[in-house]
Design an enzyme around this catalytic site. Sequence first.
Site, short mmCIF file in Angstrom:
data_model
loop_
_atom_site.label_atom_id
_atom_site.label_comp_id
_atom_site.label_asym_id
_atom_site.label_seq_id
_atom_site.Cartn_x
_atom_site.Cartn_y
_atom_site.Cartn_z
N HIS A 59 66.49 15.82 -68.57
CA HIS A 59 65.67 15.00 -67.68
C HIS A 59 66.41 14.77 -66.37
O HIS A 59 67.41 14.06 -66.32
CB HIS A 59 65.32 13.67 -68.32
N ARG A 82 63.08 1.17 -57.31
CA ARG A 82 62.07 2.18 -57.02
C ARG A 82 61.71 2.22 -55.54
O ARG A 82 61.45 3.30 -54.98
CB ARG A 82 60.81 1.91 -57.86
N TYR A 121 57.75 15.84 -59.20
CA TYR A 121 56.46 15.32 -58.71
C TYR A 121 56.39 15.19 -57.19
O TYR A 121 55.43 14.65 -56.66
CB TYR A 121 56.11 13.99 -59.37
N HIS A 207 53.49 11.95 -65.47
CA HIS A 207 54.52 11.00 -65.08
C HIS A 207 54.61 9.86 -66.07
O HIS A 207 55.71 9.51 -66.55
CB HIS A 207 54.28 10.45 -63.67
N ARG A 210 51.03 5.00 -66.50
CA ARG A 210 50.75 4.29 -65.25
C ARG A 210 50.14 5.21 -64.19
O ARG A 210 49.48 4.76 -63.28
CB ARG A 210 52.03 3.66 -64.69
N GLU A 236 59.14 2.82 -70.47
CA GLU A 236 60.45 2.55 -69.87
C GLU A 236 60.61 1.08 -69.54
O GLU A 236 61.72 0.54 -69.62
CB GLU A 236 60.63 3.39 -68.61
N HIS A 270 62.85 8.25 -72.29
CA HIS A 270 63.25 6.83 -72.35
C HIS A 270 62.78 6.19 -73.65
O HIS A 270 63.59 5.82 -74.47
CB HIS A 270 62.76 6.03 -71.14
N ASP A 321 68.87 11.93 -65.58
CA ASP A 321 67.79 11.22 -64.92
C ASP A 321 68.08 10.93 -63.45
O ASP A 321 67.92 11.78 -62.60
CB ASP A 321 67.49 9.94 -65.70
#
Length: 448
Positions: A59, A82, A121, A207, A210, A236, A270, A321
């Site tokens: 990942h 984020r 993405y 993804h 959500r 997650e 996750h 990640d």
Amino acid sequence: MPLTTYWAEHAWMGAHVEPGVLIEVRDGLITAVRAGDGPPPPGAEVLRGLTLPGLANAHSHAFHRALRGTVQVGAGTFWTWREVMYQIASRLTPDSYHALARAVYAEMALAGVTAVGEFHYLHHGPDGTPYANPNAMGEALIAAAADAGIRITLLDTAYLHGGLSRAGYQPLTGPQLRFGDGTADRWHERWSRLKGREHARIGAAIHSVRAFSDTDGYERFAQYTEGVPVHIHLSEQPAENEACVAVHGCTPTELLARSGFWKPTVTAVHATHLTDGDIGVLGGAGAGICMCPTTERDLADGIGPALALQRAGCPLSLGSDSHAVIDLLEEARALELDERLRTRTRGHWTAAALLRAAAEDGHASLGWPEAGRLEAGALADFTTVSLTSVRTAGPVPRLAAETAVFAATAADVRETVVGGRRVVRAGEHTLVPDVPGALASAIAALRE
């Protein structure tokens, strides 16, 4: 192609360490493995230390590497992190992403990684307008992996909504606009144009719940992606679970189970906040679980129920990640050490089990089942860890696997071979001569 012979001072054979192992390679495949052959024969490529199957980084978000250090200032949560991540996402172009990913994948090779699962993405221009080649960003990643000498599974991702709250699904806004294709059918149309290469395979991803809804068509997505590896971020954050329960009346795991989403070719990434029922669903389906302990700690996500998931029937893999560090040995070690913190007992996984997660099961989750083992017929992908560094010196050779997992770091990787080609030699990358310089240059360009 001519036969190449590697001589491993010590090699991990899946259950034990053998001294003096000859590994014969032709056309990118291991053709023979012979243990106990004594000193290296004339002409053999010598690998000093412990040779392991190549590691699979299951990942990755390559562009997150630009956040290292930057996001360690101040406090916050996953959600504040984020916002900083979105700032970097908005600046990338196909050319700048290629430069960054090439350097990141070279760093992975230096850490013993021979295959990466890129959860991709960043599809379109910053305002959501497709490039002339709608897969320009994905093609940049595939090319970057080739330039860095490692394999890649491009997990091209459907990302159709900006989030899920108790009020329902939100539209893509701001930096998220470049993630979306509008509908699952348009995602599939673009995805279908991607082509694999000798070093690259094409997988798929959603993804998260959500970013994709039941009305978008989980069943249709499953039909589109039959037979390829599929990954998804799962539970997650508690907020994801709470919103899903509020809107759908069930957890994300249960929502996906309604459409038959879970199967052995699907990996949940996750899986941090699960109910006992969720664990049973995932285990019963034989779905894979990719744990990313360093990122999960760095983002204050929590400790996922990895042991319970494995006992339920889920194979485990590992990923770096966000690339707070790129070190699969650390990820393997962290899986065990985090479980010790949770349970206050030791010894949940052996070194052998952790190496299997980092190598064989990681490759399987990425659609490379022929990799991750030192045996005839397997891909000639392997890496060698020094047993004479300040971290690894001292233990007897029969404990080399325990030494590698519980003491070594990526800095101890001395050799990496992919498809029979030496990509890392004596700790130096053979294709990207100055990896730190390449990283610094690519990241600095995103700040200009």
